[in-house]
Design a protein around this motif. Structure first.
Motif, PDB file in Angstrom:
ATOM      1  N   SER A 177       0.827  -1.201   0.000  1.00 61.41           N
ATOM      2  CA  SER A 177       0.000   0.000   0.000  1.00 61.41           C
ATOM      3  C   SER A 177       0.866   1.258   0.000  1.00 61.41           C
ATOM      4  CB  SER A 177      -0.923   0.003   1.218  1.00 61.41           C
ATOM      5  OG  SER A 177      -1.641   1.214   1.305  1.00 61.41           O
ATOM      6  N   TYR A 178       1.904   1.273   0.818  1.00 63.69           N
ATOM      7  CA  TYR A 178       2.790   2.439   0.899  1.00 63.69           C
ATOM      8  C   TYR A 178       3.461   2.708  -0.431  1.00 63.69           C
ATOM      9  CZ  TYR A 178       6.557   5.516   2.418  1.00 63.69           C
ATOM     10  OH  TYR A 178       7.434   6.588   2.546  1.00 63.69           O
ATOM     11  N   MET A 179       4.037   1.679  -1.036  1.00 60.24           N
ATOM     12  CA  MET A 179       4.766   1.870  -2.289  1.00 60.24           C
ATOM     13  C   MET A 179       3.829   2.248  -3.431  1.00 60.24           C
ATOM     14  SD  MET A 179       7.849   1.707  -1.565  1.00 60.24           S
ATOM     15  CE  MET A 179       8.327   1.991  -3.273  1.00 60.24           C
ATOM     16  N   GLY A 180       2.609   1.701  -3.418  1.00 55.86           N
ATOM     17  CA  GLY A 180       1.658   2.056  -4.459  1.00 55.86           C
ATOM     18  C   GLY A 180       1.333   3.541  -4.437  1.00 55.86           C
ATOM     19  N   ASN A 181       1.063   4.089  -3.243  1.00 55.24           N
ATOM     20  CA  ASN A 181       0.757   5.510  -3.112  1.00 55.24           C
ATOM     21  C   ASN A 181       1.991   6.365  -3.362  1.00 55.24           C
ATOM     22  OD1 ASN A 181      -2.166   6.061  -1.883  1.00 55.24           O
ATOM     23  ND2 ASN A 181      -1.422   4.135  -1.047  1.00 55.24           N
ATOM     24  N   PHE A 182       3.140   5.915  -2.895  1.00 61.58           N
ATOM     25  CA  PHE A 182       4.399   6.659  -3.065  1.00 61.58           C
ATOM     26  C   PHE A 182       4.711   6.855  -4.545  1.00 61.58           C
ATOM     27  CE2 PHE A 182       9.025   6.721  -3.547  1.00 61.58           C
ATOM     28  CZ  PHE A 182       9.404   7.710  -2.646  1.00 61.58           C
ATOM     29  N   LEU A 183       4.707   5.780  -5.303  1.00 57.89           N
ATOM     30  CA  LEU A 183       5.056   5.854  -6.721  1.00 57.89           C
ATOM     31  C   LEU A 183       3.974   6.568  -7.524  1.00 57.89           C
ATOM     32  CD1 LEU A 183       6.507   2.251  -7.197  1.00 57.89           C
ATOM     33  CD2 LEU A 183       7.801   4.392  -7.058  1.00 57.89           C
ATOM     34  N   MET A 184       2.708   6.318  -7.186  1.00 61.90           N
ATOM     35  CA  MET A 184       1.620   6.906  -7.955  1.00 61.90           C
ATOM     36  C   MET A 184       1.591   8.425  -7.822  1.00 61.90           C
ATOM     37  SD  MET A 184      -1.730   8.267  -7.725  1.00 61.90           S
ATOM     38  CE  MET A 184      -2.421   7.680  -6.187  1.00 61.90           C
ATOM     39  N   LEU A 185       1.674   8.947  -6.593  1.00 58.62           N
ATOM     40  CA  LEU A 185       1.584  10.386  -6.394  1.00 58.62           C
ATOM     41  C   LEU A 185       2.778  11.122  -6.993  1.00 58.62           C
ATOM     42  CD1 LEU A 185       0.127  10.703  -2.783  1.00 58.62           C
ATOM     43  CD2 LEU A 185      -0.975  11.279  -4.942  1.00 58.62           C
ATOM     44  N   ILE A 186       3.964  10.556  -6.867  1.00 56.59           N
ATOM     45  CA  ILE A 186       5.149  11.208  -7.421  1.00 56.59           C
ATOM     46  C   ILE A 186       5.085  11.197  -8.946  1.00 56.59           C
ATOM     47  CG2 ILE A 186       7.661  11.029  -7.653  1.00 56.59           C
ATOM     48  CD1 ILE A 186       7.753  10.062  -4.780  1.00 56.59           C
ATOM     49  N   PHE A 187       4.667  10.072  -9.527  1.00 55.92           N
ATOM     50  CA  PHE A 187       4.561   9.991 -10.984  1.00 55.92           C
ATOM     51  C   PHE A 187       3.476  10.925 -11.503  1.00 55.92           C
ATOM     52  CE2 PHE A 187       2.675   8.068 -14.817  1.00 55.92           C
ATOM     53  CZ  PHE A 187       3.797   8.067 -15.638  1.00 55.92           C
ATOM     54  N   VAL A 188       2.335  11.006 -10.803  1.00 59.68           N
ATOM     55  CA  VAL A 188       1.252  11.886 -11.222  1.00 59.68           C
ATOM     56  C   VAL A 188       1.715  13.337 -11.253  1.00 59.68           C
ATOM     57  CG1 VAL A 188      -0.944  12.893 -10.459  1.00 59.68           C
ATOM     58  CG2 VAL A 188      -0.691  10.422 -10.573  1.00 59.68           C
ATOM     59  N   MET A 189       2.469  13.766 -10.241  1.00 56.24           N
ATOM     60  CA  MET A 189       2.953  15.135 -10.214  1.00 56.24           C
ATOM     61  C   MET A 189       3.962  15.380 -11.334  1.00 56.24           C
ATOM     62  SD  MET A 189       1.222  16.697  -8.029  1.00 56.24           S
ATOM     63  CE  MET A 189       2.107  18.250  -8.198  1.00 56.24           C
ATOM     64  N   GLY A 190       4.767  14.372 -11.644  1.00 59.72           N
ATOM     65  CA  GLY A 190       5.692  14.505 -12.764  1.00 59.72           C
ATOM     66  C   GLY A 190       4.945  14.729 -14.069  1.00 59.72           C
ATOM     67  N   VAL A 191       3.837  14.009 -14.260  1.00 57.62           N
ATOM     68  CA  VAL A 191       3.026  14.156 -15.470  1.00 57.62           C
ATOM     69  C   VAL A 191       2.286  15.494 -15.474  1.00 57.62           C
ATOM     70  CG1 VAL A 191       1.060  13.227 -16.739  1.00 57.62           C
ATOM     71  CG2 VAL A 191       2.761  11.675 -15.775  1.00 57.62           C
ATOM     72  N   VAL A 192       1.749  15.908 -14.313  1.00 57.60           N
ATOM     73  CA  VAL A 192       1.019  17.167 -14.217  1.00 57.60           C
ATOM     74  C   VAL A 192       1.910  18.347 -14.600  1.00 57.60           C
ATOM     75  CG1 VAL A 192       0.009  18.793 -12.560  1.00 57.60           C
ATOM     76  CG2 VAL A 192      -0.703  16.410 -12.551  1.00 57.60           C
ATOM     77  N   PHE A 193       3.176  18.269 -14.265  1.00 49.11           N
ATOM     78  CA  PHE A 193       4.102  19.364 -14.571  1.00 49.11           C
ATOM     79  C   PHE A 193       4.444  19.437 -16.061  1.00 49.11           C
ATOM     80  CE2 PHE A 193       6.163  21.708 -10.990  1.00 49.11           C
ATOM     81  CZ  PHE A 193       5.207  21.393 -10.040  1.00 49.11           C
ATOM     82  N   GLU A 194       3.895  18.525 -16.854  1.00 51.55           N
ATOM     83  CA  GLU A 194       4.073  18.611 -18.299  1.00 51.55           C
ATOM     84  C   GLU A 194       2.976  19.463 -18.953  1.00 51.55           C
ATOM     85  OE1 GLU A 194       6.620  17.457 -19.867  1.00 51.55           O
ATOM     86  OE2 GLU A 194       7.502  16.280 -18.237  1.00 51.55           O
ATOM     87  N   LEU A 195       2.103  20.078 -18.149  1.00 56.24           N
ATOM     88  CA  LEU A 195       1.011  20.882 -18.685  1.00 56.24           C
ATOM     89  C   LEU A 195       1.484  22.008 -19.615  1.00 56.24           C
ATOM     90  CD1 LEU A 195      -1.508  21.191 -15.694  1.00 56.24           C
ATOM     91  CD2 LEU A 195      -1.874  20.030 -17.871  1.00 56.24           C
ATOM     92  N   PRO A 196       2.527  22.769 -19.252  1.00 52.44           N
ATOM     93  CA  PRO A 196       2.987  23.822 -20.182  1.00 52.44           C
ATOM     94  C   PRO A 196       3.429  23.256 -21.529  1.00 52.44           C
ATOM     95  CG  PRO A 196       3.899  24.184 -17.999  1.00 52.44           C
ATOM     96  CD  PRO A 196       3.259  22.832 -17.974  1.00 52.44           C
ATOM     97  N   LEU A 197       4.112  22.111 -21.496  1.00 50.94           N
ATOM     98  CA  LEU A 197       4.549  21.488 -22.746  1.00 50.94           C
ATOM     99  C   LEU A 197       3.347  21.028 -23.559  1.00 50.94           C
ATOM    100  CD1 LEU A 197       6.752  20.396 -24.610  1.00 50.94           C
ATOM    101  CD2 LEU A 197       6.791  18.305 -23.221  1.00 50.94           C
TER     102      LEU A 197
END
Length: 260
Positions: A177-197
């Protein structure tokens, strides 16, 4: 001097060697990360589970139970024990986490290989703009991952682990459970920061313009607030604003990069 035209089989051969190089580099990074993972896990992955995490220490100085606008981070004894309930979970987590760490670390090289493969198909004037897009997208992805690790995940994790439906219920967080949330939230923020591109690419294709983003700015604010609330289920406005403001600034940055 005209550039030599490459045949279909030539492109296929070039793609094959590109994939071979990418897989070879990924394998090297996975091996290195696998060897270093015990240290990385203790000092990086599990860092948000204790009150020694830098964000918690900083917020403990400005927050307190008497301030209704801020979550209470004054507990210096905060600690969450991660448990394993599956025989193979620790071994599988060791392998999977090594792979994801390796993928993130080699991301610049992956972008470089993609750029080198598509570059011959571009016109001279297109190469500069596409190259800048690849470079900027890489930087924004890493910045998003950093924000996810330093802000979004710690806020979300601490809120959920301290939330109590009943005092009789004891939270025991499993490793999966910990690793699922850890990887998911960090990856989601990485993708969200591609909005300007993404905004730049859509405007480059003629699908959207600056006026389009400006016209629907109010709608975007509501959508981004809902998105921020979903990412951080904490009810306090401070946590919500910490997540919302960077995403909204990305939206404004997307307007600046858009054409028309």
């Amino acid at each position: 001097m005209e550039e030599k035209q490459m045949t279909f089989w030539g492109h296929l051969e070039d793609l094959r060697w590109t994939l071979i190089r990418v897989v070879a580099v990924l394998l090297v990074f996975v091996i290195v990360c696998f060897c270093a993972m015990p240290y990385l896990f203790d000092h990086f992955v599990l860092a948000p589970t204790t009150s020694d995490f830098p964000l918690y220490r900083w917020l403990s100085q400005i927050s307190g139970s008497n301030n209704p606008l801020l979550p209470d981070f004054s507990n210096d004894n905060y600690s969450v024990e991660i448990i394993n309930i599956n025989v193979a979970s620790q071994f599988l987590t060791h392998i999977s986490t090594s792979f994801w760490f390796a993928l993130v670390l080699m991301f610049p090289y992956l972008i470089f290989e993609i750029w080198r493969f598509v570059q011959p198909a571009l016109f001279r004037e297109e190469r500069r703009s596409v190259g800048m897009a690849f470079f900027g997208g890489t930087l924004m992805f890493f910045l998003g991952c950093a924000v996810g690790y330093m802000l979004v995940f710690p806020f979300t994790f601490r809120f959920l682990t301290e939330y109590q439906l009943s005092a009789s219920i004891v939270n025991q967080i499993s490793l999966t459970s910990y690793m699922g949330n850890f990887l998911m939230l960090i990856f989601v923020m990485g993708v969200v920061f591609e909005l300007p591109l993404l905004a730049w690419l859509l405007s480059k294709m003629g699908l959207v313009t600056k006026s389009f983003f400006r016209k629907y700015r109010k709608h975007a604010v509501v959508i981004l607030l809902v998105l921020s609330a979903l990412i951080t289920p904490s009810g306090d406005p401070f946590t919500l604003m910490v997540v919302f403001l960077p995403i909204y600034l990305l939206y404004e940055l997307g307007i600046k990069f858009s054409k028309g």
